[in-house]
Design an enzyme around this catalytic site. Structure first.
Site, short mmCIF file in Angstrom:
data_model
loop_
_atom_site.label_atom_id
_atom_site.label_comp_id
_atom_site.label_asym_id
_atom_site.label_seq_id
_atom_site.Cartn_x
_atom_site.Cartn_y
_atom_site.Cartn_z
N CYS A 48 22.14 30.60 14.89
CA CYS A 48 20.43 30.04 15.54
C CYS A 48 19.89 31.14 15.40
O CYS A 48 20.20 32.61 15.30
CB CYS A 48 21.14 29.75 17.08
SG CYS A 48 19.56 30.10 17.49
N ASP A 76 18.54 32.78 17.68
CA ASP A 76 19.23 33.71 18.71
C ASP A 76 19.31 34.96 19.18
O ASP A 76 20.04 35.61 18.15
CB ASP A 76 19.60 33.14 20.15
CG ASP A 76 19.95 33.97 21.42
OD1 ASP A 76 19.75 35.04 21.13
OD2 ASP A 76 20.10 32.44 22.10
N ARG A 117 20.46 37.34 20.09
CA ARG A 117 21.77 37.97 20.53
C ARG A 117 23.36 37.39 19.72
O ARG A 117 24.22 37.84 20.12
CB ARG A 117 22.54 37.58 21.76
CG ARG A 117 21.32 37.81 22.87
CD ARG A 117 21.61 36.78 24.31
NE ARG A 117 20.53 35.21 24.39
CZ ARG A 117 20.78 34.49 24.86
NH1 ARG A 117 21.27 34.30 26.32
NH2 ARG A 117 20.80 33.10 24.68
N HIS A 143 26.66 28.31 19.18
CA HIS A 143 26.77 29.78 20.54
C HIS A 143 26.32 28.93 22.34
O HIS A 143 25.54 28.03 21.41
CB HIS A 143 26.16 30.59 20.27
CG HIS A 143 24.43 30.88 20.19
ND1 HIS A 143 23.73 31.25 21.79
CD2 HIS A 143 23.52 30.45 20.12
CE1 HIS A 143 23.03 31.05 21.61
NE2 HIS A 143 21.72 30.66 20.05
N CYS A 171 22.93 27.85 24.28
CA CYS A 171 21.74 28.13 23.17
C CYS A 171 20.63 26.94 23.44
O CYS A 171 20.96 26.13 24.53
CB CYS A 171 22.58 27.45 21.93
SG CYS A 171 20.58 27.25 20.98
ZN ZN Z 1 20.88 29.29 19.72
#
Ligand code: ZN
Length: 235
Positions: A68, A70, A72, A124, A127
């Site tokens: 992803c 993302d 993090r 994750h 999400c």
């Molecule tokens: Zn995500």
């Protein structure tokens, strides 16, 4: 016309810098990234003086990571590997679509040129893409991308809706999405051709917890043609 536009942009940039204000803070923050970069490169060189010269000659990663976007979930850091060890493709909610030329090109290059041995689909928990796909609220253009996840939700709706709370429903869809993307990778002609050619290639499905930084193997690894559905099998 173009040089004039660039000149105008430069003049505007320097006049903002001169006056001070918000843009100066922004530039200062970016400067911080360059300073970080210098310290980071020096640290790496201290541990391994040949690191960058070796890496500049060739990359030889064993893994392709599809994760992803993302911020993090940074691929290399969470498995504690160095640059050069993972080839990476990231998009919102780690989706592999069979008409996405960007993702397919990454898979092809990784498999056929870099000859990676493992493709890791890593989702994750928590999400935002998965959460949005469970809602009926419109988010604009991204709704079209999230359609792929809504389709997975539709296929497993009874199981997901039967769960008692929103977090449990989101977590299950995060996992089901990873499993679906593992299948999507296996169904590509790229991976099937590699298996038909006798290449050692395994496709894994993992999920990462932002809460504690721990990765979990969903144990859905596929490493041969016989393991995928007959419908998608190509000879
Ligand atoms: Zn995500």
């Amino acid at each position: 016309m173009r040089p004039f536009f660039y000149l105008l942009t430069l003049i505007r940039f320097f006049s903002i810098m001169k006056k001070g204000g918000k843009s100066e803070v922004f530039v200062h923050q970016l400067q911080q990234l360059f300073e970080n970069n210098l310290r980071w490169a020096q640290r790496i060189k201290q541990n391994d003086p040949e690191f960058f010269s070796r890496l500049s000659r060739q990359q030889n990663p064993e893994y392709l990571w599809i994760g992803c976007s993302d911020s993090r979930v940074p691929s290399t850091q969470i498995v504690d590997l160095l640059p050069g060890e993972i080839f990476v493709h990231r998009n919102i909610a780690n989706v592999v679509v069979h008409t996405d030329l960007n993702c397919l090109s990454v898979i092809q290059y990784a498999v056929e040129r870099l000859k990676v041995k493992h493709i890791i689909i890593c989702g994750h928990y928590g999400c935002g893409g998965i959460r949005a796909a469970l809602e009926n609220r419109s988010h604009g253009l991204i709704d079209n991308w999230l359609r792929h996840i809504k389709d997975i939700y539709r296929c497993h709706q009874d199981k997901i809706d039967a769960l008692p709370d929103e977090t449990a429903r989101q977590n299950l869809l995060c996992e089901l999405n990873v499993i679906e993307q593992v299948a999507n990778v296996c169904h590509t002609t790229i991976v099937q051709n590699a298996w038909n050619a006798g290449m050692d290639l395994t496709v894994h499905g993992w999920i990462y917890s932002i809460d504690d930084g721990i990765l979990k193997d969903l144990k859905v690894a596929v490493r041969q043609l016989d393991d995928i559905s007959v419908t998608h099998r190509l000879k």
